[in-house]
Design an enzyme around this catalytic site. Structure first.
Site, PDB file in Angstrom:
ATOM      1  N   SER A 124       0.850  -1.189   0.000  1.00 44.92           N
ATOM      2  CA  SER A 124       0.000   0.000   0.000  1.00 44.92           C
ATOM      3  C   SER A 124       0.882   1.233   0.000  1.00 44.92           C
ATOM      4  O   SER A 124       2.081   1.165   0.279  1.00 44.92           O
ATOM      5  CB  SER A 124      -0.917   0.017   1.233  1.00 44.92           C
ATOM      6  OG  SER A 124      -0.163   0.263   2.406  1.00 44.92           O
TER       7      SER A 124
ATOM      8  N   LYS B  77      29.983   1.420  -8.565  1.00 44.53           N
ATOM      9  CA  LYS B  77      30.554   1.911  -7.315  1.00 44.53           C
ATOM     10  C   LYS B  77      31.761   1.055  -6.946  1.00 44.53           C
ATOM     11  O   LYS B  77      31.647  -0.167  -6.813  1.00 44.53           O
ATOM     12  CB  LYS B  77      29.502   1.853  -6.200  1.00 44.53           C
ATOM     13  CG  LYS B  77      30.047   2.211  -4.826  1.00 44.53           C
ATOM     14  CD  LYS B  77      28.958   2.066  -3.763  1.00 44.53           C
ATOM     15  CE  LYS B  77      29.548   2.279  -2.367  1.00 44.53           C
ATOM     16  NZ  LYS B  77      28.532   2.112  -1.309  1.00 44.53           N
TER      17      LYS B  77
ATOM     18  N   THR C 136      25.135  -0.696   4.058  1.00 42.05           N
ATOM     19  CA  THR C 136      24.893  -2.101   4.399  1.00 42.05           C
ATOM     20  C   THR C 136      23.423  -2.485   4.477  1.00 42.05           C
ATOM     21  O   THR C 136      23.107  -3.668   4.593  1.00 42.05           O
ATOM     22  CB  THR C 136      25.540  -2.428   5.750  1.00 42.05           C
ATOM     23  OG1 THR C 136      25.064  -1.504   6.742  1.00 42.05           O
ATOM     24  CG2 THR C 136      27.057  -2.342   5.675  1.00 42.05           C
TER      25      THR C 136
END
Length: 491
Positions: free
Chosen positions: A38, A77, A337
């Site tokens: 939702s 990255k 992380t």
């Protein structure tokens, strides 16, 4: 012991769709998967960066890299550049690469420190391919290239990408708000989720991806929370998107300021920026003004405020509910992380899936593994704050003077006294990661392993010069990050 055949995921977002994607792809022929989503439970993430384990997760699922990059406006990255952390004006990179060549006796940094004692050896980063490439703004990969990298991506687009992937592999999505969580009167196990529409979704295993709300794991099961804000007191982030500007760096920037730090994450079409801060030291309005005064490029959105608390649930798996993502706890996004932690959570669930029924033996074992892992990550993030030498604000003085967990104290003392760093079996971060951050934060070892003395000075010079020259030559021949990305996506 009721066999587990129906899995219900409460909440979508990145965590929910990661869970749905992995379960549907890898176990979809054995279980039924329903995800309830939702607008109330959307994508909250305060960052858009990953670590290299994201590539492993994609490999398990058979995700095509080009399709993923195109769908999410992703870039590559190679690490994180830390600016102003130990002292104002300092800069170092925590790269994803291997430093030099190590052997069983001692890691490479001990050899480098022996050379440094003799007055040569240069910068430790000269012996790391990924670090040098990051500094030069270069990138290249192929099926045979040995380069360790991760991604920056648009978290909203990533959720959509994984939704399409999940539904293609049989996961069912239901749009609706959860009105009631029903439980078995005797066991307390969750039996079903009742929606505002009147529909009732029953299940055997429920995965809570409802964000900080923790609708199932906390509001229903009262699991409890272990607060780590005395070590990591930042509790808010402001996020804003800006137009692209400058070089397309293949790394994240983490730039310390007086009461926290800010991030800069370049995507193909825009830049993600954010200011992380402790509300006890900086007001929301002052943080907003600071963020907008520091970003490069024209703002494309209004700054969005995200409140959080650092810590973890007392149990990640409680009864027949597993919590994944922000509902399980949160460590600020300094080392990127968060996405790893919920991707490994669902990977571990697949490995330990309770097909024959949920018991305390399986949930206790799961919880112990998850506890050790997140505590190791917590220590690594605390490290950046504890080793500051900044004295310009109360925030940094408090971080420098605070007591830290015994597990981190042991690591600091071992490195300070002997130059030793290690990666245990349940550690996420490798020796090279610890070394780059410990040295970057100006913790200088008082001694080191004598492995370097086993070579003559001429041999030591030759070995180091050879490594440095090979890396420099390879990096020089690489295309820029931007050029490679464009050619790779066009292929």
């Amino acid at each position: 012991m009721q066999p587990v055949k129906k899995v219900v995921i409460a909440g979508g977002g990145t965590a929910g769709w990661c869970a749905a994607a992995a379960l549907s792809k890898l176990l979809g022929t054995l279980i039924d998967i329903t995800l309830i989503e939702s607008e109330e439970i959307g994508i909250v993430g305060v960052g858009e960066a990953t670590i290299p384990t994201a590539r492993t997760f994609h490999h398990f699922l058979g995700i095509d890299e080009r399709a993923f990059l195109k769908a999410t406006n992703a870039t590559y990255k190679l690490g994180i550049a830390f600016e102003n952390w130990a002292r104002d004006g300092d800069r170092y990179i925590h790269s994803f690469g291997e430093i030099g060549k190590s052997n069983w006796m001692a890691p490479f940094h001990h050899v480098w420190m022996a050379a440094r004692d003799k007055g040569f050896g240069g910068d430790l980063g000269d012996y790391c391919f990924e670090l040098r490439a990051a500094e030069e703004g270069k990138f290249f990969t192929s099926d045979t290239a040995r380069i360790n990298y991760a991604y920056h991506f648009d978290a909203v687009l990533y959720g959509r990408f994984l939704r399409q992937f999940s539904e293609a592999h049989g996961a069912r999505r239901i749009e609706g708000r959860i009105r009631e969580v029903r439980q078995d009167a005797d066991t307390g196990f969750i039996t079903a989720l009742a929606l505002e529409s009147g529909e009732v979704i029953d299940g055997d295993l429920f995965i809570d991806c409802t964000g900080f709300k923790g609708l199932l794991i906390e509001e229903t099961l009262k699991t409890g929370f272990e607060d780590w804000s005395h070590w990591l007191p930042t509790d808010r982030a402001l996020a804003v998107q800006t137009a692209p500007s400058g070089r397309l760096d293949p790394y994240t920037r983490a730039i310390a300021h007086g009461e926290g730090w800010r991030w800069r994450i370049p995507l193909q079409n825009r830049v993600g920026n954010g200011l992380v801060y402790a509300s006890g030291h900086l007001s929301d309005e002052a943080a907003r003004e600071r963020l907008l005064s520091l970003v490069d490029g024209e703002p494309l959105t209004e700054p969005r405020l995200i409140r959080y608390r650092t810590g973890r649930r007392n149990k990640i798996w409680n009864k027949n509910c597993l919590t994944v993502g922000l509902s399980s706890g949160f460590i600020e996004p300094l080392e990127s992380t968060s996405i790893h932690l919920f991707q490994i959570a669902v990977t571990r669930l697949i490995q330990m899936f309770p097909f024959g029924g949920i018991t305390e033996a399986v949930s206790d074992h799961y919880n112990e593994i998850a506890r050790r892992e997140i505590e190791k990550v917590r220590d690594f993030v605390i490290l950046h704050y504890k080793l500051t030498q900044r004295d310009d604000t109360a925030f940094w003085r408090e971080r420098r003077e605070m007591s830290v967990p015994d597990s981190l104290t042991e690591r600091l003392e071992m490195f300070r006294e002997h130059g030793h760093a290690w990666q245990a079996a349940d550690d996420l971060f490798r020796v090279d990661s610890w070394v780059q951050v410990l040295l970057g934060q100006r913790l200088e070892p008082q001694s080191h392993h004598a492995i370097g003395q086993l070579m003559s000075e001429a041999q030591l010079r030759q070995a180091l010069d050879g490594l440095k020259t090979n890396i420099a030559r390879t990096v020089d021949a690489m295309p820029t990050h931007d050029a490679f990305l464009k050619s790779y996506l066009a292929a």
